[in-house]
Write a protein that holds these residues in place. Structure first.
Motif, PDB file in Angstrom:
ATOM      1  N   LEU A  42       0.807  -1.224   0.000  1.00  0.00           N
ATOM      2  CA  LEU A  42       0.000   0.000   0.000  1.00  0.00           C
ATOM      3  C   LEU A  42       0.837   1.270   0.000  1.00  0.00           C
ATOM      4  O   LEU A  42       0.275   2.365  -0.074  1.00  0.00           O
ATOM      5  CB  LEU A  42      -0.938   0.006   1.208  1.00  0.00           C
ATOM      6  CG  LEU A  42      -1.972  -1.123   1.256  1.00  0.00           C
ATOM      7  CD1 LEU A  42      -2.767  -1.054   2.552  1.00  0.00           C
ATOM      8  CD2 LEU A  42      -2.898  -1.061   0.049  1.00  0.00           C
ATOM      9  N   GLY A  43       2.151   1.164   0.110  1.00  0.00           N
ATOM     10  CA  GLY A  43       3.011   2.341   0.096  1.00  0.00           C
ATOM     11  C   GLY A  43       3.410   2.823   1.474  1.00  0.00           C
ATOM     12  O   GLY A  43       3.689   4.011   1.636  1.00  0.00           O
ATOM     13  N   GLY A  44       3.431   1.928   2.468  1.00  0.00           N
ATOM     14  CA  GLY A  44       3.820   2.306   3.811  1.00  0.00           C
ATOM     15  C   GLY A  44       2.740   2.091   4.842  1.00  0.00           C
ATOM     16  O   GLY A  44       3.007   2.094   6.041  1.00  0.00           O
ATOM     17  N   GLY A  45       1.506   1.882   4.413  1.00  0.00           N
ATOM     18  CA  GLY A  45       0.387   1.681   5.328  1.00  0.00           C
ATOM     19  C   GLY A  45      -0.900   2.221   4.725  1.00  0.00           C
ATOM     20  O   GLY A  45      -0.952   2.633   3.552  1.00  0.00           O
ATOM     21  N   ILE A  46      -1.946   2.197   5.527  1.00  0.00           N
ATOM     22  CA  ILE A  46      -3.243   2.732   5.092  1.00  0.00           C
ATOM     23  C   ILE A  46      -3.297   4.209   5.439  1.00  0.00           C
ATOM     24  O   ILE A  46      -3.208   4.580   6.610  1.00  0.00           O
ATOM     25  CB  ILE A  46      -4.392   1.982   5.780  1.00  0.00           C
ATOM     26  CG1 ILE A  46      -4.312   0.485   5.480  1.00  0.00           C
ATOM     27  CG2 ILE A  46      -5.740   2.532   5.323  1.00  0.00           C
ATOM     28  CD1 ILE A  46      -5.387  -0.327   6.175  1.00  0.00           C
ATOM     29  N   PRO A  47      -3.435   5.096   4.471  1.00  0.00           N
ATOM     30  CA  PRO A  47      -3.518   6.525   4.793  1.00  0.00           C
ATOM     31  C   PRO A  47      -4.822   6.848   5.514  1.00  0.00           C
ATOM     32  O   PRO A  47      -5.878   6.280   5.218  1.00  0.00           O
ATOM     33  CB  PRO A  47      -3.447   7.212   3.420  1.00  0.00           C
ATOM     34  CG  PRO A  47      -2.947   6.167   2.477  1.00  0.00           C
ATOM     35  CD  PRO A  47      -3.414   4.859   3.018  1.00  0.00           C
ATOM     36  N   LEU A  48      -4.741   7.747   6.466  1.00  0.00           N
ATOM     37  CA  LEU A  48      -5.956   8.238   7.091  1.00  0.00           C
ATOM     38  C   LEU A  48      -6.794   8.997   6.068  1.00  0.00           C
ATOM     39  O   LEU A  48      -6.259   9.604   5.143  1.00  0.00           O
ATOM     40  CB  LEU A  48      -5.615   9.127   8.288  1.00  0.00           C
ATOM     41  CG  LEU A  48      -4.875   8.457   9.454  1.00  0.00           C
ATOM     42  CD1 LEU A  48      -4.666   9.448  10.590  1.00  0.00           C
ATOM     43  CD2 LEU A  48      -5.625   7.229   9.951  1.00  0.00           C
ATOM     44  N   SER A  49      -8.088   8.953   6.230  1.00  0.00           N
ATOM     45  CA  SER A  49      -9.075   9.511   5.299  1.00  0.00           C
ATOM     46  C   SER A  49      -9.236   8.649   4.049  1.00  0.00           C
ATOM     47  O   SER A  49      -9.804   9.118   3.057  1.00  0.00           O
ATOM     48  CB  SER A  49      -8.723  10.947   4.878  1.00  0.00           C
ATOM     49  OG  SER A  49      -7.639  10.969   3.980  1.00  0.00           O
ATOM     50  N   CYS A  50      -8.771   7.400   4.097  1.00  0.00           N
ATOM     51  CA  CYS A  50      -8.895   6.495   2.955  1.00  0.00           C
ATOM     52  C   CYS A  50      -9.562   5.193   3.391  1.00  0.00           C
ATOM     53  O   CYS A  50      -9.587   4.852   4.571  1.00  0.00           O
ATOM     54  CB  CYS A  50      -7.526   6.195   2.333  1.00  0.00           C
ATOM     55  SG  CYS A  50      -6.757   7.617   1.521  1.00  0.00           S
ATOM     56  N   SER A  51     -10.087   4.479   2.413  1.00  0.00           N
ATOM     57  CA  SER A  51     -10.758   3.205   2.650  1.00  0.00           C
ATOM     58  C   SER A  51     -10.096   2.115   1.817  1.00  0.00           C
ATOM     59  O   SER A  51      -9.682   2.352   0.684  1.00  0.00           O
ATOM     60  CB  SER A  51     -12.249   3.292   2.302  1.00  0.00           C
ATOM     61  OG  SER A  51     -12.410   3.680   0.939  1.00  0.00           O
ATOM     62  N   LEU A  52     -10.009   0.921   2.390  1.00  0.00           N
ATOM     63  CA  LEU A  52      -9.422  -0.245   1.731  1.00  0.00           C
ATOM     64  C   LEU A  52     -10.485  -1.323   1.618  1.00  0.00           C
ATOM     65  O   LEU A  52     -11.160  -1.652   2.602  1.00  0.00           O
ATOM     66  CB  LEU A  52      -8.226  -0.767   2.534  1.00  0.00           C
ATOM     67  CG  LEU A  52      -7.665  -2.133   2.134  1.00  0.00           C
ATOM     68  CD1 LEU A  52      -7.067  -2.091   0.732  1.00  0.00           C
ATOM     69  CD2 LEU A  52      -6.634  -2.615   3.141  1.00  0.00           C
ATOM     70  N   VAL A  53     -10.643  -1.880   0.415  1.00  0.00           N
ATOM     71  CA  VAL A  53     -11.593  -2.955   0.163  1.00  0.00           C
ATOM     72  C   VAL A  53     -10.807  -4.205  -0.201  1.00  0.00           C
ATOM     73  O   VAL A  53      -9.971  -4.182  -1.108  1.00  0.00           O
ATOM     74  CB  VAL A  53     -12.587  -2.596  -0.957  1.00  0.00           C
ATOM     75  CG1 VAL A  53     -13.486  -3.788  -1.286  1.00  0.00           C
ATOM     76  CG2 VAL A  53     -13.428  -1.403  -0.554  1.00  0.00           C
ATOM     77  N   VAL A  54     -11.065  -5.293   0.519  1.00  0.00           N
ATOM     78  CA  VAL A  54     -10.401  -6.572   0.286  1.00  0.00           C
ATOM     79  C   VAL A  54     -11.428  -7.535  -0.291  1.00  0.00           C
ATOM     80  O   VAL A  54     -12.458  -7.808   0.331  1.00  0.00           O
ATOM     81  CB  VAL A  54      -9.806  -7.141   1.597  1.00  0.00           C
ATOM     82  CG1 VAL A  54      -9.087  -8.457   1.324  1.00  0.00           C
ATOM     83  CG2 VAL A  54      -8.853  -6.141   2.223  1.00  0.00           C
ATOM     84  N   LEU A  55     -11.149  -8.035  -1.490  1.00  0.00           N
ATOM     85  CA  LEU A  55     -12.031  -8.987  -2.166  1.00  0.00           C
ATOM     86  C   LEU A  55     -11.434 -10.386  -2.046  1.00  0.00           C
ATOM     87  O   LEU A  55     -10.263 -10.595  -2.400  1.00  0.00           O
ATOM     88  CB  LEU A  55     -12.209  -8.610  -3.638  1.00  0.00           C
ATOM     89  CG  LEU A  55     -12.683  -7.183  -3.924  1.00  0.00           C
ATOM     90  CD1 LEU A  55     -12.754  -6.947  -5.427  1.00  0.00           C
ATOM     91  CD2 LEU A  55     -14.027  -6.916  -3.282  1.00  0.00           C
ATOM     92  N   ALA A  56     -12.217 -11.334  -1.559  1.00  0.00           N
ATOM     93  CA  ALA A  56     -11.782 -12.719  -1.420  1.00  0.00           C
ATOM     94  C   ALA A  56     -12.844 -13.609  -2.040  1.00  0.00           C
ATOM     95  O   ALA A  56     -13.801 -14.017  -1.375  1.00  0.00           O
ATOM     96  CB  ALA A  56     -11.560 -13.071   0.050  1.00  0.00           C
ATOM     97  N   PRO A  57     -12.732 -13.926  -3.337  1.00  0.00           N
ATOM     98  CA  PRO A  57     -13.795 -14.684  -4.012  1.00  0.00           C
ATOM     99  C   PRO A  57     -13.871 -16.148  -3.613  1.00  0.00           C
ATOM    100  O   PRO A  57     -14.852 -16.815  -3.936  1.00  0.00           O
ATOM    101  CB  PRO A  57     -13.434 -14.531  -5.496  1.00  0.00           C
ATOM    102  CG  PRO A  57     -11.968 -14.286  -5.508  1.00  0.00           C
ATOM    103  CD  PRO A  57     -11.660 -13.523  -4.265  1.00  0.00           C
ATOM    104  N   ASP A  58     -12.853 -16.673  -2.937  1.00  0.00           N
ATOM    105  CA  ASP A  58     -12.856 -18.078  -2.545  1.00  0.00           C
ATOM    106  C   ASP A  58     -13.789 -18.255  -1.349  1.00  0.00           C
ATOM    107  O   ASP A  58     -13.496 -17.807  -0.235  1.00  0.00           O
ATOM    108  CB  ASP A  58     -11.438 -18.523  -2.196  1.00  0.00           C
ATOM    109  CG  ASP A  58     -11.355 -20.022  -1.936  1.00  0.00           C
ATOM    110  OD1 ASP A  58     -12.361 -20.713  -2.188  1.00  0.00           O
ATOM    111  OD2 ASP A  58     -10.304 -20.500  -1.490  1.00  0.00           O
TER     112      ASP A  58
END
Length: 440
Positions: A42-58
């Motif tokens: 992600l470039g060092g971590g999750i930036p504040l004011s941002c959202s991360l979506v993790v897709l796991a189709p299995d």
């Protein structure tokens, strides 16, 4: 009186615990996801004011939920306010991993059994190679760095920590009130999140965890409802820059089969970062081809706060874009996979083994094929067809052939040069009981 004044350093802003500034912009504050290798992607971590979506189709695994448990455990360990949107938020928090008991006294990171065996081995090729850096496929956190803690999957978070965080309002479970109208239910959840963010001071970090968005517990939903909710969540993150979010979708929503082609791209447009963890559980062939990994990582979008290009393009070690650009070799981005070991989940670069994924080099001939001086027939019989391979006998050129007796006397013409035999020719025949099925 002198007109010159001594330059004094400006007052530095004190960052909240468990955060640090982005290497490309001091106005961007990063927080850890709990996994050092994911922070590197992600470039060092999750930036504040941002959202991360993790897709796991299995659907046979829960890798997306595992990433979110790392996210929650890191927030509790750093003293952040954690909001969990789940059917039973406290039970979700109780299943999170925790740091080993010896971490307070021993700063060394936790090693798996594979790492422990490799650390005991020494290079026995030459003494000059002993000082060379060991080849690594992933990154780890520094022992003295409190940005990302070292968690152990075999350890569970103590109940005393859960109770303390819940009593001090640092662990807030949020329930989704489902009614006949799902859109109004999602609007009510957005209002609950807004109330929590509005009552939290800007000096305190808020982590929002939304597990299995669109699962049957949410009711019957359509693609428009999911995109509308993700966009409203992104708007809240921009309005309150001291918060960040980690969202996982239900397995049946992680592919284009549910909403048509381009669905994953649409999810990336309304979020700040989107990755897919494609596990090998549904495809045994991939498990046999990559025995040391449990799935592949597909990066759809990376966070770009206060910049045009992602910070990961310059500072990510696993992706390898910066090293390839500096060397002018143009190798592009590395292939990234993940594996879940006994004590940790790691993201690492994927390299093919010998002969394109086969771990053993095949040097022995097949047991069904024999090569000899006499004609040999090799057949592979199937239910409807068979293949016959015939090797012709070694032929000698009749023009240079002579007749030599055993007593050493010659009969006929002989040649001083030794006789050279031609290479055996191979004939392949295809026999079928039903020729209509095999019409070439």
């Amino acid at each position: 009186m002198s007109l010159f004044k001594r330059r004094t350093p400006s007052r530095q802003v004190v960052l909240p615990p468990g955060t640090r500034t982005c290497p490309t912009s001091i106005s961007t504050v990063l927080t850890s996801s709990g996994i050092p290798s994911l922070d590197d992607i992600l470039g060092g971590g999750i930036p504040l004011s941002c959202s991360l979506v993790v897709l796991a189709p299995d659907s046979q695994s829960a890798y997306g939920e595992l990433v979110q448990k790392y996210f929650v455990a890191q927030g509790i360990a750093s003293g952040h306010k954690v909001c969990i949107v789940h059917e039973d938020g406290l039970s979700f928090a109780k299943e999170c991993m925790w740091t080993p008991a010896s971490s307070s006294n021993d700063p060394m990171p936790v090693l798996d059994e594979d790492d422990a065996v490799q650390s005991e081995e020494k290079i026995k090729i030459a003494w000059r190679y002993e000082q060379m850096k060991k080849f690594e496929t992933t990154v780890t956190s520094l022992p003295a760095d409190h940005f990302c803690d070292t968690f152990d999957l075999t350890c569970r978070i103590p109940m005393s920590v859960i109770d303390e965080a819940h009593n001090t309002k640092r662990l807030i479970p949020l329930n989704l009130a489902i009614n006949n109208d799902l859109a109004s239910s999602m609007d009510g959840l957005v209002n609950q999140i807004r109330d929590v963010l509005a009552t939290t001071p800007s000096t305190e970090v808020v982590r929002l965890c939304i597990a299995a968005l669109g699962s049957p517990e949410w009711g019957e939903c359509c693609p428009a409802d999911i995109l509308r909710f993700l966009y409203a969540l992104r708007r809240l993150m921009r309005q309150y820059p001291h918060a960040c979010a980690c969202v996982s979708l239900a397995p049946h929503l992680c592919t284009g089969l549910w909403a048509g082609s381009g669905w994953v791209q649409k999810v990336g447009w309304v979020t700040d970062a989107t990755i897919t963890m494609s596990g090998f559980g549904a495809n045994p062939a991939l498990t046999a081809l990559f025995p040391s990994h449990h799935g592949l990582v597909h990066i759809h979008k990376l966070p770009t706060p206060h910049s045009i290009l992602p910070t990961s393009d310059r500072y990510s070690t696993l992706r390898g874009l910066a090293s390839s650009a500096a060397a002018n070799i143009g190798t592009g981005e590395n292939n990234i996979a993940f594996r879940c070991m006994r004590k940790r989940l790691v993201f690492e670069t994927m390299h093919l083994d010998l002969e394109g994924g086969v771990t053993e080099r095949r040097t022995k001939p097949s047991s069904t094929a024999e090569i000899g001086q006499t004609p040999t027939h090799v057949s592979n019989t199937a239910a409807l067809a068979r293949v016959a391979v015939e090797l012709e006998e070694t032929l000698v050129d009749k023009k240079t052939q002579g007749h030599i007796s055993f007593q050493g006397t010659e009969s006929g013409t002989t040649d001083a040069n030794p006789q050279k035999s031609k290479r055996a020719k191979k004939k392949v025949a295809f026999h079928s009981d039903k020729p209509d099925l095999y019409d070439f």
